[in-house]
Design a protein around this motif. Structure first.
Motif, PDB file in Angstrom:
ATOM      1  N   LYS A  35       0.851  -1.198   0.000  1.00  0.00           N
ATOM      2  CA  LYS A  35       0.000   0.000   0.000  1.00  0.00           C
ATOM      3  C   LYS A  35       0.881   1.240   0.000  1.00  0.00           C
ATOM      4  CE  LYS A  35      -3.813  -2.369   0.521  1.00  0.00           C
ATOM      5  NZ  LYS A  35      -4.853  -2.400  -0.486  1.00  0.00           N
ATOM      6  N   VAL A  36       0.674   2.118  -0.958  1.00  0.00           N
ATOM      7  CA  VAL A  36       1.478   3.333  -1.080  1.00  0.00           C
ATOM      8  C   VAL A  36       1.161   4.298   0.052  1.00  0.00           C
ATOM      9  CG1 VAL A  36       1.957   5.354  -2.525  1.00  0.00           C
ATOM     10  CG2 VAL A  36       1.629   3.114  -3.581  1.00  0.00           C
ATOM     11  N   PHE A  37       2.220   4.838   0.666  1.00  0.00           N
ATOM     12  CA  PHE A  37       2.017   5.889   1.664  1.00  0.00           C
ATOM     13  C   PHE A  37       2.817   7.147   1.359  1.00  0.00           C
ATOM     14  CE2 PHE A  37       5.575   3.573   3.572  1.00  0.00           C
ATOM     15  CZ  PHE A  37       6.376   4.567   4.115  1.00  0.00           C
ATOM     16  N   GLY A  38       3.690   7.090   0.366  1.00  0.00           N
ATOM     17  CA  GLY A  38       4.435   8.287   0.005  1.00  0.00           C
ATOM     18  C   GLY A  38       5.073   8.170  -1.360  1.00  0.00           C
ATOM     19  N   VAL A  39       5.181   9.316  -2.041  1.00  0.00           N
ATOM     20  CA  VAL A  39       5.837   9.398  -3.340  1.00  0.00           C
ATOM     21  C   VAL A  39       6.671  10.670  -3.326  1.00  0.00           C
ATOM     22  CG1 VAL A  39       5.472   9.585  -5.833  1.00  0.00           C
ATOM     23  CG2 VAL A  39       3.880   8.232  -4.449  1.00  0.00           C
ATOM     24  N   CYS A  40       7.892  10.587  -3.843  1.00  0.00           N
ATOM     25  CA  CYS A  40       8.765  11.759  -3.804  1.00  0.00           C
ATOM     26  C   CYS A  40       9.622  11.851  -5.055  1.00  0.00           C
ATOM     27  CB  CYS A  40       9.670  11.690  -2.571  1.00  0.00           C
ATOM     28  SG  CYS A  40      10.670  13.163  -2.309  1.00  0.00           S
ATOM     29  N   SER A  41       9.791  13.081  -5.536  1.00  0.00           N
ATOM     30  CA  SER A  41      10.728  13.355  -6.625  1.00  0.00           C
ATOM     31  C   SER A  41      11.204  14.790  -6.482  1.00  0.00           C
ATOM     32  CB  SER A  41      10.082  13.143  -7.998  1.00  0.00           C
ATOM     33  OG  SER A  41       9.217  14.206  -8.319  1.00  0.00           O
ATOM     34  N   GLU A  42      12.379  15.060  -7.016  1.00  0.00           N
ATOM     35  CA  GLU A  42      12.915  16.426  -6.960  1.00  0.00           C
ATOM     36  C   GLU A  42      11.985  17.386  -7.682  1.00  0.00           C
ATOM     37  OE1 GLU A  42      15.432  17.588  -5.246  1.00  0.00           O
ATOM     38  OE2 GLU A  42      16.148  15.644  -4.565  1.00  0.00           O
ATOM     39  N   ARG A  43      11.466  16.980  -8.832  1.00  0.00           N
ATOM     40  CA  ARG A  43      10.634  17.863  -9.650  1.00  0.00           C
ATOM     41  C   ARG A  43       9.247  18.078  -9.067  1.00  0.00           C
ATOM     42  NH1 ARG A  43       8.202  15.551 -14.569  1.00  0.00           N
ATOM     43  NH2 ARG A  43       6.284  16.661 -14.334  1.00  0.00           N
ATOM     44  N   ASP A  44       8.606  16.997  -8.625  1.00  0.00           N
ATOM     45  CA  ASP A  44       7.210  17.091  -8.189  1.00  0.00           C
ATOM     46  C   ASP A  44       7.019  17.211  -6.690  1.00  0.00           C
ATOM     47  OD1 ASP A  44       6.307  16.880 -10.850  1.00  0.00           O
ATOM     48  OD2 ASP A  44       6.523  14.707 -10.768  1.00  0.00           O
ATOM     49  N   GLY A  45       8.065  17.054  -5.905  1.00  0.00           N
ATOM     50  CA  GLY A  45       7.948  17.182  -4.464  1.00  0.00           C
ATOM     51  C   GLY A  45       7.468  15.918  -3.785  1.00  0.00           C
ATOM     52  N   LEU A  46       6.774  16.108  -2.670  1.00  0.00           N
ATOM     53  CA  LEU A  46       6.314  15.001  -1.825  1.00  0.00           C
ATOM     54  C   LEU A  46       4.808  14.854  -1.929  1.00  0.00           C
ATOM     55  CD1 LEU A  46       6.825  12.901   0.455  1.00  0.00           C
ATOM     56  CD2 LEU A  46       6.503  14.791   2.074  1.00  0.00           C
ATOM     57  N   THR A  47       4.362  13.622  -2.117  1.00  0.00           N
ATOM     58  CA  THR A  47       2.936  13.300  -2.155  1.00  0.00           C
ATOM     59  C   THR A  47       2.667  12.281  -1.060  1.00  0.00           C
ATOM     60  OG1 THR A  47       2.793  13.727  -4.527  1.00  0.00           O
ATOM     61  CG2 THR A  47       1.087  12.324  -3.564  1.00  0.00           C
ATOM     62  N   PHE A  48       1.608  12.511  -0.301  1.00  0.00           N
ATOM     63  CA  PHE A  48       1.254  11.604   0.791  1.00  0.00           C
ATOM     64  C   PHE A  48      -0.243  11.656   1.046  1.00  0.00           C
ATOM     65  CE2 PHE A  48       2.340  15.723   2.430  1.00  0.00           C
ATOM     66  CZ  PHE A  48       1.326  16.002   3.338  1.00  0.00           C
ATOM     67  N   LYS A  49      -0.745  10.631   1.720  1.00  0.00           N
ATOM     68  CA  LYS A  49      -2.154  10.547   2.084  1.00  0.00           C
ATOM     69  C   LYS A  49      -2.355  11.294   3.397  1.00  0.00           C
ATOM     70  CE  LYS A  49      -5.814   7.135   1.914  1.00  0.00           C
ATOM     71  NZ  LYS A  49      -6.116   5.713   1.727  1.00  0.00           N
ATOM     72  N   ALA A  50      -3.373  12.145   3.437  1.00  0.00           N
ATOM     73  CA  ALA A  50      -3.612  12.969   4.623  1.00  0.00           C
ATOM     74  C   ALA A  50      -5.021  12.742   5.169  1.00  0.00           C
ATOM     75  CB  ALA A  50      -3.441  14.450   4.255  1.00  0.00           C
ATOM     76  N   THR A  51      -5.212  13.143   6.410  1.00  0.00           N
ATOM     77  CA  THR A  51      -6.557  13.140   6.966  1.00  0.00           C
ATOM     78  C   THR A  51      -7.371  14.210   6.245  1.00  0.00           C
ATOM     79  OG1 THR A  51      -6.059  14.776   8.651  1.00  0.00           O
ATOM     80  CG2 THR A  51      -5.688  12.449   9.237  1.00  0.00           C
ATOM     81  N   GLU A  52      -8.658  14.154   6.380  1.00  0.00           N
ATOM     82  CA  GLU A  52      -9.531  15.140   5.732  1.00  0.00           C
ATOM     83  C   GLU A  52      -9.205  16.562   6.185  1.00  0.00           C
ATOM     84  OE1 GLU A  52     -14.300  16.027   5.115  1.00  0.00           O
ATOM     85  OE2 GLU A  52     -13.663  14.113   5.981  1.00  0.00           O
TER      86      GLU A  52
END
Length: 116
Positions: A35-52
């Motif tokens: 299950k994905v909980f984070g994605v990161c790249s120099e160009r696009d930054g940090l992506t994560f699942k957050a509470t509402e």
């Protein structure tokens, strides 16, 4: 500001976290039991699942935006530029995202991860 290496260290500090590199090393994907909980790249930054609530605060009043490529109905995914966040905040967001991702796993697996 946080670096991609900092994000890697924080994400991999989670129990049974795995790391997959995509697009010739340009994208780091962090998972717990698939299950994905984070994605990161120099160009696009940090992506994560957050509470509402965190999603609303970060995307309406903060530096975040809805994460591109993540379906809106499948949780609240936030994307932030690495230049706009600090280590302490990222640590908390990744922990929450990890727990949210693990929440869809079976009770037995969550117990094995120490999340019950």
């Amino acid at each position: 500001m946080i670096t991609r290496d900092d994000v890697h260290a924080l994400a991999m500090g989670r129990r049974e976290a795995t790391h997959v590199v995509l697009f010739r090393g340009r994208l780091d994907v962090y998972k717990v039991r698939g299950k994905v909980f984070g994605v990161c790249s120099e160009r696009d930054g940090l992506t994560f699942k957050a509470t509402e609530i965190a999603y609303a605060v970060l995307t309406e009043d903060g530096p975040g935006r809805p994460a591109p490529g993540f379906a809106p109905g499948k949780g609240h995914w936030v994307n932030l530029p690495l230049s706009e966040v600090d280590r302490e905040d990222v640590e908390g967001w990744l922990e929450t995202s990890y727990r949210l991702a693990a929440g869809s796993l079976t009770k037995k697996v969550r117990s094995e991860l120490g999340l019950t």
